[in-house]
Motif scaffolding. Structure first.
Motif, PDB file in Angstrom:
ATOM      1  N   PRO A 110      -0.458   4.779   0.636  1.00  0.00           N
ATOM      2  CA  PRO A 110      -1.592   5.665   0.877  1.00  0.00           C
ATOM      3  C   PRO A 110      -1.242   7.145   0.978  1.00  0.00           C
ATOM      4  O   PRO A 110      -2.132   7.988   0.922  1.00  0.00           O
ATOM      5  CB  PRO A 110      -2.137   5.159   2.218  1.00  0.00           C
ATOM      6  CG  PRO A 110      -0.926   4.630   2.914  1.00  0.00           C
ATOM      7  CD  PRO A 110      -0.060   4.033   1.844  1.00  0.00           C
ATOM      8  N   TRP A 122      -4.930  -1.385  -3.069  1.00  0.00           N
ATOM      9  CA  TRP A 122      -3.695  -0.611  -3.239  1.00  0.00           C
ATOM     10  C   TRP A 122      -3.757   0.231  -4.518  1.00  0.00           C
ATOM     11  O   TRP A 122      -3.351   1.390  -4.520  1.00  0.00           O
ATOM     12  CB  TRP A 122      -2.481  -1.532  -3.330  1.00  0.00           C
ATOM     13  CG  TRP A 122      -2.252  -2.430  -2.172  1.00  0.00           C
ATOM     14  CD1 TRP A 122      -2.817  -2.341  -0.926  1.00  0.00           C
ATOM     15  CD2 TRP A 122      -1.382  -3.576  -2.142  1.00  0.00           C
ATOM     16  NE1 TRP A 122      -2.355  -3.361  -0.129  1.00  0.00           N
ATOM     17  CE2 TRP A 122      -1.479  -4.126  -0.842  1.00  0.00           C
ATOM     18  CE3 TRP A 122      -0.559  -4.178  -3.082  1.00  0.00           C
ATOM     19  CZ2 TRP A 122      -0.744  -5.258  -0.474  1.00  0.00           C
ATOM     20  CZ3 TRP A 122       0.168  -5.300  -2.724  1.00  0.00           C
ATOM     21  CH2 TRP A 122       0.075  -5.835  -1.427  1.00  0.00           C
ATOM     22  N   GLU A 163      -6.435   3.146  -4.181  1.00  0.00           N
ATOM     23  CA  GLU A 163      -6.035   4.293  -3.367  1.00  0.00           C
ATOM     24  C   GLU A 163      -5.037   5.180  -4.121  1.00  0.00           C
ATOM     25  O   GLU A 163      -5.034   6.407  -3.950  1.00  0.00           O
ATOM     26  CB  GLU A 163      -5.486   3.866  -2.002  1.00  0.00           C
ATOM     27  CG  GLU A 163      -4.164   3.146  -2.015  1.00  0.00           C
ATOM     28  CD  GLU A 163      -3.756   2.663  -0.619  1.00  0.00           C
ATOM     29  OE1 GLU A 163      -4.509   2.895   0.337  1.00  0.00           O
ATOM     30  OE2 GLU A 163      -2.687   2.021  -0.513  1.00  0.00           O
ATOM     31  N   SER A 175       0.824  -1.198   0.000  1.00  0.00           N
ATOM     32  CA  SER A 175       0.000   0.000   0.000  1.00  0.00           C
ATOM     33  C   SER A 175       0.868   1.262   0.000  1.00  0.00           C
ATOM     34  O   SER A 175       1.895   1.324   0.685  1.00  0.00           O
ATOM     35  CB  SER A 175      -0.906  -0.015   1.236  1.00  0.00           C
ATOM     36  OG  SER A 175      -1.628   1.190   1.343  1.00  0.00           O
TER      37      SER A 175
END
Length: 239
Positions: free
Chosen positions: A165, A192, A195, A163
């Motif tokens: 973010p 993933w 985002e 991820s």
């Protein structure tokens, strides 16, 4: 020079070949696998396998292209590898500076070397420069890129292994995302990808989704939310 099946480019040009593993994204390096194949086919350029090599004769090739091309530079290596002398990098840039009708996409995992060399290089508008970031363990590559005075800076988040973010997209003009492919491909989660897409949308940065990857990347396809995402920076060829 070779026509490319990579979705975000048209052809490849490799002034160097070979590399060394640097981070998790390198574990199942596609270029290393392809090198074994090319060596087996008897191609001299890959006769020493994935050992790093410089190929000065290739510097003449872009001058022979009749039509404007979108070119991925060093698909089989890294132009900012520790064994590339600055003078040779300058020679590669001179070729790109001399051929403004072509658009060159240069991608590296060595953002620190890129930043160090950048003050000696001429980033004409036809040179796009990017760094690879596979997860948050190597996110420090992005600030190196952001400090480079280039007209087009991009991120290749491939193979995406975790991820991301909190991407800092200031000064970034393009983001590519893709999953790993091959028999031992590691998982990429849809959350993933989504985002990252949302962050790009909020920052007004073109988003390109390359592939889901996996053991059969063709079968997995490249649809996200039922559609393809093919946004790219504007190509401004000059003659």
């Amino acid at each position: 020079m070779a026509k490319s099946s990579i979705e975000w480019t048209e052809m490849t040009w490799n002034p160097t070949t070979g590399c060394d593993k640097l981070s998790a994204g390198c574990k199942f390096c596609y270029a290393e696998t392809m090198t074994k194949r090319l060596k087996g086919m008897g191609q001299e350029k890959y006769s020493e396998g994935f050992k790093f090599r410089i190929h000065p004769a290739t510097l003449l090739v872009p001058y022979t292209w009749r039509k404007p091309q979108l070119v991925f530079v060093n698909s089989m290596s890294d132009l900012f590898h520790k064994d590339v002398p600055l003078e040779y990098v300058k020679s590669v840039f001179k070729v790109m500076n001399d051929t403004p009708q072509h658009t060159y996409q240069v991608l590296t995992k060595r953002g620190d070397v890129l930043e160090d060399y950048a003050k000696h290089l001429d980033f004409t508008p036809n040179i796009w420069i990017g760094v690879s970031v596979e997860d948050d363990r190597v996110i420090e590559r992005i600030p190196f890129l952001q400090r480079v005075n280039a007209h087009t800076r991009f991120l290749s988040l491939e193979p995406l292994l975790g991820s991301l973010p909190d991407l800092n997209l200031e000064g970034i003009h393009w983001v590519i995302v893709g999953g790993e492919s091959g028999f031992k491909a590691r998982e990429m989660k849809e959350t993933w990808v989504e985002e990252i897409r949302i962050q790009c949308q909020e920052a007004n940065v073109p988003f390109f989704f390359k592939q889901w990857g996996g053991k059969n990347k063709k079968a997995a396809g490249r649809l996200l939310n039922g559609r393809t995402y093919d946004a790219m920076p504007l190509i401004t060829n000059s003659y």
